[in-house]
Design a protein around this motif. Structure first.
Motif, PDB file in Angstrom:
ATOM      1  N   ASP A 238      34.126  55.991  48.286  1.00  0.00           N
ATOM      2  CA  ASP A 238      35.289  55.479  49.038  1.00  0.00           C
ATOM      3  C   ASP A 238      36.583  56.161  48.616  1.00  0.00           C
ATOM      4  OD1 ASP A 238      34.561  53.145  50.874  1.00  0.00           O
ATOM      5  OD2 ASP A 238      33.455  52.676  49.032  1.00  0.00           O
ATOM      6  N   LEU A 239      36.506  57.477  48.511  1.00  0.00           N
ATOM      7  CA  LEU A 239      37.663  58.232  48.008  1.00  0.00           C
ATOM      8  C   LEU A 239      38.833  58.215  48.986  1.00  0.00           C
ATOM      9  CD1 LEU A 239      35.531  61.143  46.609  1.00  0.00           C
ATOM     10  CD2 LEU A 239      37.056  59.744  45.215  1.00  0.00           C
ATOM     11  N   ARG A 240      38.556  57.912  50.254  1.00  0.00           N
ATOM     12  CA  ARG A 240      39.633  57.903  51.257  1.00  0.00           C
ATOM     13  C   ARG A 240      40.196  56.498  51.480  1.00  0.00           C
ATOM     14  NH1 ARG A 240      39.223  62.252  50.282  1.00  0.00           N
ATOM     15  NH2 ARG A 240      41.196  61.617  49.421  1.00  0.00           N
ATOM     16  N   ALA A 241      39.901  55.574  50.600  1.00  0.00           N
ATOM     17  CA  ALA A 241      40.420  54.209  50.753  1.00  0.00           C
ATOM     18  C   ALA A 241      41.944  54.240  50.787  1.00  0.00           C
ATOM     19  CB  ALA A 241      39.948  53.345  49.585  1.00  0.00           C
ATOM     20  N   GLU A 242      42.545  53.221  51.390  1.00  0.00           N
ATOM     21  CA  GLU A 242      44.012  53.247  51.463  1.00  0.00           C
ATOM     22  C   GLU A 242      44.599  52.964  50.079  1.00  0.00           C
ATOM     23  OE1 GLU A 242      46.276  50.289  52.283  1.00  0.00           O
ATOM     24  OE2 GLU A 242      44.787  48.694  52.070  1.00  0.00           O
TER      25      GLU A 242
ATOM     26  N   MET B 242      41.597  51.012  40.609  1.00  0.00           N
ATOM     27  CA  MET B 242      41.798  51.807  39.387  1.00  0.00           C
ATOM     28  C   MET B 242      42.466  50.977  38.286  1.00  0.00           C
ATOM     29  SD  MET B 242      42.864  55.426  41.160  1.00  0.00           S
ATOM     30  CE  MET B 242      42.854  56.455  39.695  1.00  0.00           C
ATOM     31  N   LEU B 243      43.390  50.101  38.679  1.00  0.00           N
ATOM     32  CA  LEU B 243      44.062  49.255  37.676  1.00  0.00           C
ATOM     33  C   LEU B 243      43.047  48.370  36.954  1.00  0.00           C
ATOM     34  CD1 LEU B 243      47.334  48.104  39.529  1.00  0.00           C
ATOM     35  CD2 LEU B 243      47.156  49.670  37.558  1.00  0.00           C
ATOM     36  N   ALA B 244      42.093  47.830  37.716  1.00  0.00           N
ATOM     37  CA  ALA B 244      41.075  46.967  37.103  1.00  0.00           C
ATOM     38  C   ALA B 244      40.243  47.769  36.106  1.00  0.00           C
ATOM     39  CB  ALA B 244      40.184  46.362  38.185  1.00  0.00           C
TER      40      ALA B 244
ATOM     41  N   ASP C 290      30.660  54.809  37.064  1.00  0.00           N
ATOM     42  CA  ASP C 290      31.312  54.637  38.354  1.00  0.00           C
ATOM     43  C   ASP C 290      32.239  53.421  38.315  1.00  0.00           C
ATOM     44  OD1 ASP C 290      29.734  56.677  39.492  1.00  0.00           O
ATOM     45  OD2 ASP C 290      29.772  55.589  41.410  1.00  0.00           O
ATOM     46  N   ILE C 291      33.393  53.575  38.938  1.00  0.00           N
ATOM     47  CA  ILE C 291      34.272  52.421  39.170  1.00  0.00           C
ATOM     48  C   ILE C 291      33.872  51.863  40.528  1.00  0.00           C
ATOM     49  CG2 ILE C 291      36.645  51.644  39.461  1.00  0.00           C
ATOM     50  CD1 ILE C 291      37.542  54.079  37.776  1.00  0.00           C
ATOM     51  N   ASN C 292      33.283  50.679  40.537  1.00  0.00           N
ATOM     52  CA  ASN C 292      32.857  50.070  41.796  1.00  0.00           C
ATOM     53  C   ASN C 292      34.074  49.782  42.683  1.00  0.00           C
ATOM     54  OD1 ASN C 292      30.109  50.009  41.023  1.00  0.00           O
ATOM     55  ND2 ASN C 292      30.475  48.127  39.834  1.00  0.00           N
ATOM     56  N   VAL C 293      33.813  49.521  43.967  1.00  0.00           N
ATOM     57  CA  VAL C 293      34.908  49.303  44.916  1.00  0.00           C
ATOM     58  C   VAL C 293      35.787  48.124  44.485  1.00  0.00           C
ATOM     59  CG1 VAL C 293      35.442  48.683  47.306  1.00  0.00           C
ATOM     60  CG2 VAL C 293      33.681  50.381  46.834  1.00  0.00           C
ATOM     61  N   ASP C 294      35.184  47.131  43.810  1.00  0.00           N
ATOM     62  CA  ASP C 294      35.983  45.980  43.373  1.00  0.00           C
ATOM     63  C   ASP C 294      36.652  46.218  42.008  1.00  0.00           C
ATOM     64  OD1 ASP C 294      33.935  45.835  41.556  1.00  0.00           O
ATOM     65  OD2 ASP C 294      33.253  43.820  42.139  1.00  0.00           O
ATOM     66  N   GLY C 295      36.513  47.427  41.472  1.00  0.00           N
ATOM     67  CA  GLY C 295      37.182  47.746  40.209  1.00  0.00           C
ATOM     68  C   GLY C 295      36.342  47.459  38.974  1.00  0.00           C
TER      69      GLY C 295
END
Ligand SMILES: [Zn+2]
Ligand SMILES: [Zn+2]
Length: 350
Positions: free
Chosen positions: A210-214, A222-224, A183-188
């Motif tokens: 959190d697939l609907r995040a802005e 994703m970059l992280a 999993d990619i956590n919310v903080d990347g």
């Protein structure tokens, strides 16, 4: 598939097709058992047994499996296999260049077992991959946070590594690569210890929450992950679901749209950090969408054409991904799982 296979591989291919045809388990396992018996015979012994017609004296080999072995040993496609191929081999006809790309794939880098939310033991997944003629498969069960999918704690992953090592001794030269769908956590960050990630052969990193995040937040996240030195493959990048699907315990997931993110930035980072973009072949995912796949090709990305299989028959879904890859002009040399296991491991270690 019309090229002759060696005897054991031909038997496994028969078992695979019988399974896909939903034949009773005992008929399927008769061919798997016979394949295992053939594996224990040296080429000279096999030759002698066929010449002296004593193959069926061996426990686990009967008239039907014996005939298939003899025909494969003579360099022919066994009659029984040819009949099955005709009926079940290609449920959808593949265009020549799609079939060509598919034949160049040596393995699959995204596979689940019953250790997380797959339905089958690791061995059955590996045997199905062998039946497809693959050289390797990366076992990528889920990470701890994905509790709905029975994600593996560090302790369970450690145990799985021992199980894979033992299976590899048995199944050699086929190779189960150790791995994770992390999993990619919310903080990347990634949802597993660095120590374990560093020991795995293949790390697929995917967004599952959190697939609907802005867009800006999702892009950063994703970059992280793409820049993380342990990440090898970016899994199903948009998270879309085209049709509803059943999950464990009768849960039903509704279709969902793509996540929004700056695809140009994320794919450029994939190129920069040597992370492959997954072409996910599951029929309800088909991710990335063609528009994004074209963009990734244009930017010079590398790709992994994966099935994300949760059952042995699903390992055969790579044709879906190959069709889309061909449609978007992906070149074989940019497909990381067209490489040998050693070349692949050089790449993931780099
Ligand atoms: Zn996933
Ligand atoms: Zn998966």
């Amino acid at each position: 598939m019309s090229d002759p296979l060696p005897p054991a591989a031909a038997l496994r291919r028969i078992a695979f097709l019988l399974e896909r045809a939903r034949e009773p388990t005992h008929r399927v396992s008769a061919f798997r058992t016979a394949a295992a018996v053939v594996d224990t015979l040296g080429p000279d012994e096999l030759d002698r047994r066929i010449r002296t017609r004593t193959l069926t004296d061996l426990r686990g080999i009967g008239p039907k499996t014996g005939a298939a072995i003899a025909q494969a040993h003579a360099g022919e496609v066994p009659e029984y296999l040819a009949r099955l191929e005709e009926t079940y081999g290609d449920l959808l006809p593949l265009a020549d260049d799609v079939a060509e790309l598919r034949s160049r794939l040596r393995g699959d880098l995204h596979v689940h077992s019953d250790w997380s939310d797959g339905g089958s033991p690791i061995r059955e997944m590996a045997e199905a991959a062998i039946g497809l003629g693959h050289d390797y498969m990366a076992l990528t069960d889920h990470s701890p946070r994905l509790t709905v999918a029975n994600g593996l704690s560090p302790e369970r992953l450690e145990r799985q590594l021992d199980v894979v090592a033992a299976l590899n001794e048995e199944l050699s030269p086929f190779r189960i690569l150790t791995g994770i769908e992390c999993d990619i956590n919310v903080d990347g960050s990634l949802d597993q210890t660095d120590e374990l990630l560093g020991r795995l052969d293949v790390v697929v990193a995917s967004v599952h929450s959190d697939l609907r995040a802005e867009s800006a937040a999702m892009t950063e996240r994703m970059l992280a992950a793409v820049a993380n030195p342990y990440t090898d493959v970016l899994g199903h990048c948009t998270g879309r679901l085209l049709v509803p699907r059943e999950q464990r315990e009768g849960r039903r997931q509704r279709p969902r749209p793509e996540s929004t993110f700056d695809a140009e930035a994320v794919f450029s980072a994939c190129v920069e950090h040597g992370t492959a973009v997954e072409i996910n072949s599951r029929p309800e995912r088909l991710d990335p969408p063609l528009r994004l796949l074209n963009l990734a090709v244009e930017l010079g990305c590398e790709f992994a054409i994966d099935t994300d299989a949760h059952a042995p028959g699903q390992l055969d879904w790579q044709g879906n991904g190959c069709e889309r890859a061909v449609e978007c002009g992906v070149r074989t040399e940019h497909v990381v799982n067209s490489r040998t296991a050693d070349e692949l491991l050089d790449w993931t270690a780099g």
